[in-house]
Scaffold this active site. Structure first.
Site, PDB file in Angstrom:
ATOM      1  CB  SER A   8      -1.045   0.156   1.139  1.00 57.31           C
ATOM      2  OG  SER A   8      -1.984   1.081   1.090  1.00 57.31           O
ATOM      3  CG  HIS A  27      -6.169  -0.954   0.775  1.00 55.15           C
ATOM      4  ND1 HIS A  27      -5.759  -0.876  -0.189  1.00 55.15           N
ATOM      5  CD2 HIS A  27      -5.384  -1.066   1.664  1.00 55.15           C
ATOM      6  CE1 HIS A  27      -4.412  -0.314  -0.096  1.00 55.15           C
ATOM      7  NE2 HIS A  27      -4.425  -0.483   0.992  1.00 55.15           N
TER       8      HIS A  27
END
Length: 206
Positions: A90, A200
């Protein structure tokens, strides 16, 4: 030296006082000075002294983790350690891009602060949450998230990190309900993550 890869962490890995033992290192000190200049505030002080509520704001967390990651990488590189590949989880993708020489560190610091602001604008502080679930089957986690979600409060299985470790993300009420269910189902651990935005998941679409 054997070939190795450098993998950089994402949000949730921060803590007040991280890197305190290394701040006197010249390379680390220079990296934090660069970050301070790019951001216009003392990131080093926030990293060392907090409070948690400030460091855990996603627009602060992201530059803080990026800076610590790049500082660590620079120290390793100065000692001759050069990875064959870099990657990141990420936010860690931005640290990897800096390590690979694809973007300048000062640009990356500004970019991840903007990224954090956009994420926080999508979901205000306190509305979203994330948690890591250890020791349950993926499908059980997916099914439970669906079971506890309603029209106003939803939660999703967001990151399938490893077999037996899944991160969930969504509205805080739904995340809390899911965590209770996971514990009842026999999860080894259910760990709330120190984040201020539910990364997410579809709540990030704005």
């Amino acid at each position: 030296m054997k070939k190795f890869a450098a993998v950089f962490p994402g949000q949730g890995s921060q803590s007040v006082g991280m890197f305190a033992d290394f701040m006197d290192n010249e390379i680390v000190s220079h990296t934090y000075a660069q970050a301070n200049d790019a951001l216009g505030y003392d990131l080093r002080s926030v990293t060392l002294n907090g409070p948690d509520t400030e460091l855990n704001k996603t627009e602060v967390t992201q530059p803080a983790i990026l800076t610590a990651s790049v500082a660590a990488f620079r120290v390793l590189a100065s000692r001759g350690a050069q990875p064959a590949a870099v990657a990141g989880h990420s936010l860690g993708e931005y640290s990897a891009l800096v390590a690979a020489g694809a973007i300048e560190f000062s640009d990356a610091v500004k970019l991840v602060r903007l990224r954090g602001q956009a994420m926080q604008n999508a979901v205000p502080v306190g509305v979203g949450a994330m948690a890591a679930v250890l020791g349950l089957a993926d499908q059980a986690i997916v099914d439970t998230c669906s079971k506890v979600s309603d029209d106003q409060h939803k939660v999703w299985a967001a990151n399938f990190n490893t077999p037996g470790q899944v991160v969930i993300s969504g509205n805080k009420q739904a995340v809390d309900r899911a965590c209770e269910e996971f514990t009842a189902l026999g999860a080894k651990r259910v760990v709330p993550l120190a984040v201020s935005a539910p990364s997410h998941c579809p709540l990030m679409q704005p």
